[in-house]
Design a protein around this motif. Structure first.
Motif, short mmCIF file in Angstrom:
data_model
loop_
_atom_site.label_atom_id
_atom_site.label_comp_id
_atom_site.label_asym_id
_atom_site.label_seq_id
_atom_site.Cartn_x
_atom_site.Cartn_y
_atom_site.Cartn_z
N LEU A 179 28.88 -16.95 32.71
CA LEU A 179 29.92 -16.09 32.16
C LEU A 179 31.05 -15.78 33.13
N PRO A 180 30.78 -15.46 34.41
CA PRO A 180 31.90 -15.09 35.29
C PRO A 180 32.98 -16.16 35.40
N LEU A 181 32.60 -17.43 35.46
CA LEU A 181 33.59 -18.50 35.57
C LEU A 181 34.45 -18.59 34.32
N ILE A 182 33.85 -18.30 33.18
CA ILE A 182 34.57 -18.39 31.90
C ILE A 182 35.55 -17.23 31.74
N VAL A 183 35.06 -16.01 31.96
CA VAL A 183 35.89 -14.84 31.64
C VAL A 183 36.96 -14.55 32.67
N GLU A 184 36.92 -15.20 33.83
CA GLU A 184 37.97 -14.99 34.82
C GLU A 184 39.16 -15.93 34.61
N ALA A 185 39.08 -16.80 33.62
CA ALA A 185 40.13 -17.80 33.40
C ALA A 185 41.50 -17.15 33.21
N GLU A 186 42.53 -17.85 33.68
CA GLU A 186 43.89 -17.36 33.50
C GLU A 186 44.29 -17.37 32.02
N MET A 187 43.81 -18.37 31.29
CA MET A 187 44.03 -18.44 29.84
C MET A 187 42.71 -18.79 29.20
N LEU A 188 42.22 -17.93 28.33
CA LEU A 188 40.91 -18.10 27.71
C LEU A 188 41.10 -18.24 26.20
N VAL A 189 40.62 -19.36 25.67
CA VAL A 189 40.84 -19.71 24.27
C VAL A 189 39.50 -19.86 23.55
N LEU A 190 39.42 -19.32 22.34
CA LEU A 190 38.32 -19.61 21.42
C LEU A 190 38.90 -20.39 20.26
N HIS A 191 38.48 -21.65 20.13
CA HIS A 191 39.02 -22.55 19.10
C HIS A 191 37.98 -22.71 18.01
N ILE A 192 38.29 -22.24 16.80
CA ILE A 192 37.35 -22.32 15.67
C ILE A 192 38.12 -22.71 14.41
N GLU A 193 37.40 -23.34 13.49
CA GLU A 193 38.03 -23.76 12.24
C GLU A 193 37.10 -23.54 11.07
N GLY A 194 37.67 -23.15 9.93
CA GLY A 194 36.91 -23.03 8.70
C GLY A 194 36.46 -21.62 8.37
N ALA A 195 36.12 -21.43 7.08
CA ALA A 195 35.74 -20.10 6.59
C ALA A 195 34.45 -19.60 7.20
N ALA A 196 33.48 -20.49 7.43
CA ALA A 196 32.20 -20.08 7.99
C ALA A 196 32.38 -19.51 9.40
N LYS A 197 33.23 -20.15 10.20
CA LYS A 197 33.47 -19.65 11.55
C LYS A 197 34.23 -18.32 11.52
N GLN A 198 35.11 -18.15 10.54
CA GLN A 198 35.79 -16.88 10.39
C GLN A 198 34.79 -15.76 10.10
N GLU A 199 33.81 -16.03 9.24
CA GLU A 199 32.79 -15.04 8.93
C GLU A 199 31.94 -14.71 10.16
N THR A 200 31.59 -15.75 10.92
CA THR A 200 30.83 -15.53 12.15
C THR A 200 31.63 -14.69 13.14
N LEU A 201 32.90 -14.98 13.27
CA LEU A 201 33.76 -14.22 14.17
C LEU A 201 33.81 -12.75 13.76
N GLU A 202 34.00 -12.49 12.48
CA GLU A 202 34.06 -11.11 12.02
C GLU A 202 32.77 -10.36 12.33
N LYS A 203 31.64 -11.03 12.16
CA LYS A 203 30.36 -10.41 12.49
C LYS A 203 30.26 -10.15 13.98
N ALA A 204 30.70 -11.10 14.78
CA ALA A 204 30.63 -10.94 16.24
C ALA A 204 31.49 -9.77 16.70
N LEU A 205 32.67 -9.64 16.14
CA LEU A 205 33.58 -8.58 16.54
C LEU A 205 33.12 -7.21 16.06
N ALA A 206 32.28 -7.19 15.03
CA ALA A 206 31.84 -5.92 14.44
C ALA A 206 30.63 -5.32 15.15
#
Length: 232
Positions: A179-206
């Motif tokens: 985790l430390p190497l990932i979250v210290e990035a100068e630019m951090l991107v989460l690339h997802i596509e489709g309705a199922a990933k949108q639902e997963t994202l909403e659950k993760a953020l909640a």
């Protein structure tokens, strides 16, 4: 949580916008320091992005590309993230970039992780750009729910750089940046596509339980905004 959304109506539109944003960040790093580092993820989602990104006109000779995670399989395997990157990103203009992989043809994932950690440790940090994916179970990198070393992998204070990790039902053992190497990035991107990933994202953020959905560890610890690139 510091989140910035970038929504698109097609994967092609997303790939064009994200590749331009990545290229701009890498070019700025090269102008400032003479070099740049990009860490990317595997899976099917980034293939179109990689092919568009490979045609961006930047000084790829100054770019080092590495992986966020890797399966413990030979680099000739169709399941190898390194093979996917070599086939789809290390081509066209990007074909001259330097690549640093995680896999080593050793007898165990544990010894491969040690060798990979030495290679990753030699790279400049923080990385300029890290591109993550996300599974429908809320995993990112190889941070799988119930994985054997998940607690260590997502510990923001861990000193480990690369860990071997395994979870039931996901096939091969994996090698993953911690985790430390990932979250210290100068630019951090989460690339997802489709309705199922949108639902997963909403659950993760909640929710807050990082063991249930390890992608939450990224949201909770990122030092810069997490740029979520999503297309329908």
């Amino acid at each position: 949580m510091n989140i910035e959304r970038h929504d698109f109506t097609s994967g092609t539109e997303l790939a064009q916008a994200l590749s331009a944003a990545i290229a701009s960040k890498l070019a700025a790093a090269i102008a400032e320091r003479g070099q740049a580092t990009l860490a990317v993820s595997g899976g099917m989602t980034p293939l179109r992005l990689f092919e568009v990104l490979s045609r961006q006109m930047i000084d790829w000779t100054a770019v080092t590309i590495t992986l966020v995670d890797e399966r413990f399989v030979p680099t000739t395997s169709e399941r190898s993230n390194e093979k996917m990157v070599r086939d789809h990103l290390l081509r066209d203009h990007a074909g001259v970039a330097r690549f640093v992989g995680l896999f080593n043809p050793t007898t165990t994932a544990e010894t491969a992780a040690l060798a990979a950690a030495n290679r990753i440790d030699a790279l400049r940090r923080p990385f300029d750009v890290v591109v993550l994916g996300m599974g429908n179970d809320g995993h990112t990198a190889s941070f799988f729910p119930n994985a054997d070393r998940l607690d260590q992998a997502i510990d923001p204070a861990t000193r480990a750089v690369v860990l071997p990790i395994h979870a039931e039902g996901v096939g091969e053992k994996r090698l993953t940046l911690t985790l430390p190497l990932i979250v210290e990035a100068e630019m951090l991107v989460l690339h997802i596509e489709g309705a199922a990933k949108q639902e997963t994202l909403e659950k993760a953020l909640a929710g807050n339980d990082e063991n249930e959905m390890p992608v939450r560890a990224v949201f909770h610890n990122a030092r810069t905004p997490v740029h979520i690139y999503w297309s329908s």
